[in-house]
Design a protein around this motif. Structure first.
Motif, PDB file in Angstrom:
ATOM      1  N   GLY A 132      -3.040 -14.614 -13.139  1.00  0.00           N
ATOM      2  CA  GLY A 132      -3.742 -14.541 -11.858  1.00  0.00           C
ATOM      3  C   GLY A 132      -3.173 -13.499 -10.907  1.00  0.00           C
ATOM      4  N   ASP A 133      -2.002 -12.955 -11.241  1.00  0.00           N
ATOM      5  CA  ASP A 133      -1.416 -11.878 -10.432  1.00  0.00           C
ATOM      6  C   ASP A 133      -2.011 -10.519 -10.801  1.00  0.00           C
ATOM      7  N   SER A 134      -2.798 -10.479 -11.868  1.00  0.00           N
ATOM      8  CA  SER A 134      -3.411  -9.221 -12.292  1.00  0.00           C
ATOM      9  C   SER A 134      -4.314  -8.699 -11.185  1.00  0.00           C
ATOM     10  N   ALA A 135      -3.981  -7.527 -10.688  1.00  0.00           N
ATOM     11  CA  ALA A 135      -4.665  -6.964  -9.521  1.00  0.00           C
ATOM     12  C   ALA A 135      -4.115  -5.567  -9.304  1.00  0.00           C
ATOM     13  N   THR A 136      -4.637  -4.914  -8.291  1.00  0.00           N
ATOM     14  CA  THR A 136      -4.071  -3.631  -7.847  1.00  0.00           C
ATOM     15  C   THR A 136      -3.233  -3.889  -6.605  1.00  0.00           C
ATOM     16  N   TYR A 137      -2.042  -3.323  -6.581  1.00  0.00           N
ATOM     17  CA  TYR A 137      -1.116  -3.514  -5.468  1.00  0.00           C
ATOM     18  C   TYR A 137      -0.890  -2.182  -4.753  1.00  0.00           C
ATOM     19  N   PHE A 138      -1.005  -2.226  -3.439  1.00  0.00           N
ATOM     20  CA  PHE A 138      -0.786  -1.035  -2.616  1.00  0.00           C
ATOM     21  C   PHE A 138       0.404  -1.277  -1.695  1.00  0.00           C
ATOM     22  N   CYS A 139       1.301  -0.323  -1.637  1.00  0.00           N
ATOM     23  CA  CYS A 139       2.275  -0.336  -0.560  1.00  0.00           C
ATOM     24  C   CYS A 139       1.723   0.536   0.562  1.00  0.00           C
ATOM     25  N   ALA A 140       2.217   0.309   1.764  1.00  0.00           N
ATOM     26  CA  ALA A 140       1.735   1.064   2.915  1.00  0.00           C
ATOM     27  C   ALA A 140       2.853   1.199   3.930  1.00  0.00           C
ATOM     28  N   ALA A 141       2.625   2.080   4.904  1.00  0.00           N
ATOM     29  CA  ALA A 141       3.625   2.309   5.935  1.00  0.00           C
ATOM     30  C   ALA A 141       2.957   2.700   7.233  1.00  0.00           C
ATOM     31  N   SER A 142       3.568   2.295   8.326  1.00  0.00           N
ATOM     32  CA  SER A 142       3.084   2.718   9.634  1.00  0.00           C
ATOM     33  C   SER A 142       4.272   2.749  10.596  1.00  0.00           C
ATOM     34  N   ASP A 143       4.033   3.325  11.785  1.00  0.00           N
ATOM     35  CA  ASP A 143       5.115   3.401  12.761  1.00  0.00           C
ATOM     36  C   ASP A 143       4.561   3.240  14.165  1.00  0.00           C
ATOM     37  N   ASP A 144       5.456   2.975  15.100  1.00  0.00           N
ATOM     38  CA  ASP A 144       5.026   2.703  16.474  1.00  0.00           C
ATOM     39  C   ASP A 144       4.500   3.950  17.169  1.00  0.00           C
ATOM     40  N   THR A 145       4.971   5.129  16.734  1.00  0.00           N
ATOM     41  CA  THR A 145       4.563   6.339  17.439  1.00  0.00           C
ATOM     42  C   THR A 145       3.172   6.783  17.037  1.00  0.00           C
ATOM     43  N   ASN A 146       2.711   6.327  15.887  1.00  0.00           N
ATOM     44  CA  ASN A 146       1.367   6.693  15.437  1.00  0.00           C
ATOM     45  C   ASN A 146       0.725   5.471  14.813  1.00  0.00           C
ATOM     46  N   ALA A 147       0.715   4.397  15.566  1.00  0.00           N
ATOM     47  CA  ALA A 147       0.366   3.094  15.010  1.00  0.00           C
ATOM     48  C   ALA A 147      -1.096   2.965  14.650  1.00  0.00           C
ATOM     49  N   TYR A 148      -1.894   3.967  14.999  1.00  0.00           N
ATOM     50  CA  TYR A 148      -3.301   3.869  14.652  1.00  0.00           C
ATOM     51  C   TYR A 148      -3.545   4.133  13.179  1.00  0.00           C
ATOM     52  N   LYS A 149      -2.586   4.741  12.522  1.00  0.00           N
ATOM     53  CA  LYS A 149      -2.768   5.103  11.127  1.00  0.00           C
ATOM     54  C   LYS A 149      -1.823   4.312  10.242  1.00  0.00           C
ATOM     55  N   VAL A 150      -2.393   3.727   9.203  1.00  0.00           N
ATOM     56  CA  VAL A 150      -1.610   3.071   8.165  1.00  0.00           C
ATOM     57  C   VAL A 150      -1.739   3.929   6.910  1.00  0.00           C
ATOM     58  N   ILE A 151      -0.619   4.369   6.382  1.00  0.00           N
ATOM     59  CA  ILE A 151      -0.627   5.256   5.213  1.00  0.00           C
ATOM     60  C   ILE A 151      -0.447   4.409   3.962  1.00  0.00           C
ATOM     61  N   PHE A 152      -1.385   4.529   3.026  1.00  0.00           N
ATOM     62  CA  PHE A 152      -1.334   3.742   1.793  1.00  0.00           C
ATOM     63  C   PHE A 152      -0.863   4.589   0.616  1.00  0.00           C
ATOM     64  N   GLY A 153      -0.131   3.952  -0.285  1.00  0.00           N
ATOM     65  CA  GLY A 153       0.139   4.546  -1.585  1.00  0.00           C
ATOM     66  C   GLY A 153      -1.119   4.502  -2.429  1.00  0.00           C
ATOM     67  N   LYS A 154      -1.051   5.125  -3.622  1.00  0.00           N
ATOM     68  CA  LYS A 154      -2.240   5.205  -4.465  1.00  0.00           C
ATOM     69  C   LYS A 154      -2.499   3.944  -5.271  1.00  0.00           C
ATOM     70  N   GLY A 155      -1.572   3.025  -5.261  1.00  0.00           N
ATOM     71  CA  GLY A 155      -1.804   1.746  -5.915  1.00  0.00           C
ATOM     72  C   GLY A 155      -1.223   1.652  -7.309  1.00  0.00           C
ATOM     73  N   THR A 156      -0.924   0.432  -7.719  1.00  0.00           N
ATOM     74  CA  THR A 156      -0.465   0.122  -9.080  1.00  0.00           C
ATOM     75  C   THR A 156      -1.391  -0.938  -9.652  1.00  0.00           C
TER      76      THR A 156
END
Lengths: 113, 111
Positions: A83-107
């Motif tokens: 049931g864990d079979s899925a696509t997983y994305f990591c992401a990152a954001s910061d307070d200085t540009n909090a409008y954008k969340v940057i995603f990895g391409k996924g696993t």
């Protein structure tokens, strides 16, 4: 361009095994790192997240680790289930540009019974 | 419960036609996003907004426009659709350094 690099692109593990996904980032201003889980036909949903003031966060079988010095993070799934079979994305954001969340391409994770 | 609703869920458009993808959120979030998801590219940010009346270019804005007429609604507009815009589009909402909530996606096919 800010980037979040994620590996591997695809991973197959046996049921009961431990899954390890990794990400790296470049911008040292990033301070919030979520992991998202996506099942086929659905949108991504938050799985677990960590702030840069911490180095580890657990939620059941899922643990995320953060290494500020190396600018790396990882997601560990113990006792992996089909049931864990899925696509997983990591992401990152910061307070200085909090409008954008940057995603990895996924696993793409496949857990075989 | 936080909710992001996209419409339509599936769309077939002709090349050169105009396409509007709609998104509604009931989370009262300031920020809204449009992403496209393609195999090998993950989630790529097209446009985002930090409040009603604002739209900002993301990483791949060419060929797309966005509109945020209210806190709840955020639209993605393809004025002249092309086959290269065939993709799955996700709308999302969130606030600073908190969970981003995604809709279920719109599968767009441009023929």
């Amino acid at each position: 361009q800010q980037q979040v690099r994620q590996s591997p692109q695809s991973l197959t593990v046996w049921e009961g095994g431990t899954t390890v996904l990794t990400c790296s980032y470049e911008d040292s201003t990033f301070n919030y790192f979520p992991w998202y889980q996506q099942f086929p036909g659905e949108g991504p949903a938050l799985l677990i997240s960590i702030l840069s003031v911490s180095d580890k966060k657990e939620d059941g079988r899922f643990t995320t680790f953060f290494n500020k010095r190396e600018k790396k993070l990882s997601l560990h799934i113990i006792d992996s289930q089909p049931g864990d079979s899925a696509t997983y994305f990591c992401a990152a954001s910061d307070d200085t540009n909090a409008y954008k969340v940057i995603f990895g391409k996924g696993t793409h994770l496949h857990v075989l019974p | 419960e936080a909710a992001v609703t996209q419409s339509p869920r599936n769309k077939v458009a002709v090349t050169g036609g105009k396409v509007t993808l709609s998104c509604n959120q009931t989370n009262n979030h300031n920020n809204m996003y449009w992403y496209r998801q393609d195999t090998g590219h993950g989630l790529r940010l097209i446009h985002y907004s930090y409040g009603a009346g604002s739209t900002e270019k993301g990483d791949i804005p060419d060929g797309y426009k966005a509109s945020r007429p209210s806190q709840e609604n955020f639209s993605l507009i393809l004025e002249l659709a092309t086959p290269s815009q065939t993709s799955v589009y996700f709308c999302a909402s969130g606030d600073e350094n908190t969970e981003v909530f995604f809709g279920k996606g719109t599968r767009l096919t441009v023929v």
